[in-house]
Design an enzyme around this catalytic site. Structure first.
Site, PDB file in Angstrom:
ATOM      1  N   GLU A   1       0.830  -1.203   0.000  1.00  0.00           N
ATOM      2  CA  GLU A   1       0.000   0.000   0.000  1.00  0.00           C
ATOM      3  C   GLU A   1       0.866   1.255   0.000  1.00  0.00           C
ATOM      4  OE1 GLU A   1      -3.316  -2.675   0.900  1.00  0.00           O
ATOM      5  OE2 GLU A   1      -1.346  -2.512   1.841  1.00  0.00           O
ATOM      6  N   THR A   2       0.355   2.276  -0.682  1.00  0.00           N
ATOM      7  CA  THR A   2       0.890   3.634  -0.583  1.00  0.00           C
ATOM      8  C   THR A   2      -0.209   4.511  -0.015  1.00  0.00           C
ATOM      9  OG1 THR A   2       2.425   3.355  -2.434  1.00  0.00           O
ATOM     10  CG2 THR A   2       1.797   5.606  -1.866  1.00  0.00           C
TER      11      THR A   2
END
Length: 260
Positions: free
Chosen positions: A44-45
């Protein structure tokens, strides 16, 4: 815009779950955030906007899709903001409602998340074959399937067929067992090939499901979960009714500036 990589749910670098954290200067298109997440290649970002007053806007993208709840990238975001001088209770406006964090002495960050109960269900077609394990219990939460097996060794030994597992309709599949014989109360792994994450090293949102499951099994609200991926990580959980506190450490690995 500043961007960071942070290892979450660990107090040592190169362990736990890496997340990117991007501090936005202004609103940006969804397509741009998705492209940055694909470039970063972490599970995830996080994209955060507004750090002065009121809840920050916080969104999470895998390399392939946006997700509605992510624990380790929220922990990473809070860690970055605290390291830049923020203090006290931080609030984040997300697709899963307002989430809050607080930092204790020693750098431990506690996060207030929704508890996600898994309701018992038969294993969906193809799940057992894709996982290659023997379930003793299966259930489905809002986002994920929960598969309990007989021992921690079975969790560690699981080698799913990712192509077949991606055909199972769920954001991800959590495989778990009692932590008997380990230093934890329970162990787990998380597989999400359907959303572009074959195996997530340490999954905060999965512990929103694991906490109520194991608290009911063990008769205690406060537990220690160990995610036994190759990188490994520790999530401390405290069940509080329909909410769960997830607590862990984080370590900044690098920071820089986006030039696009």
């Amino acid at each position: 815009m500043r961007i960071f990589t942070v290892d979450s749910f660990t107090d040592r670098p190169f362990r736990g779950n890496p997340a990117a954290v991007c501090l936005l200067d202004d609103t940006v298109p969804d397509e741009w955030m998705q492209a940055v997440a694909a470039e970063m290649r972490h599970s995830e970002t996080a994209f955060v906007l507004g750090q002065a007053e009121g809840p920050c806007s916080l969104r999470w993208f895998t390399p392939a899709v946006e997700v509605a709840l992510c624990g380790h990238a929220t922990l990473a975001t809070a860690h970055v903001l605290y390291s830049l001088g923020e203090s006290g209770r931080l609030e984040f406006d997300t697709k899963s409602g307002v989430l809050a964090t607080e930092q204790a002495d020693g750098g431990l960050i506690a996060m207030d998340f929704p508890a996600k109960q898994a309701a018992p269900c038969p294993p969906p077609d193809g799940l057992v074959e894709a996982l290659g394990v023997t379930p003793v219990w299966t259930g489905r939460s809002e986002f994920d399937l929960l598969v309990e097996v007989g021992s921690a060794d079975e969790v560690r030994a699981a080698e799913p067929d990712m192509a077949r597992l991606a055909e199972v309709e769920a954001r991800g599949v959590i495989v778990t067992a009692s932590g008997e014989g380990t230093s934890a109360d329970y162990v787990s792994r998380f597989f999400g090939p359907r959303v572009g994450v074959p195996e997530d090293p340490v999954t905060g949102s999965a512990h929103c499901v694991l906490a109520p499951h194991w608290s009911a099994r063990l008769g205690r609200d406060a537990l220690v979960g160990e995610q036994v991926s190759r990188r490994g990580g520790t999530v401390r959980t405290t069940l509080r009714g329909e909410r769960v506190e997830l607590a862990g450490h984080a370590v900044t690995i690098w920071s820089g500036e986006l030039e696009v």
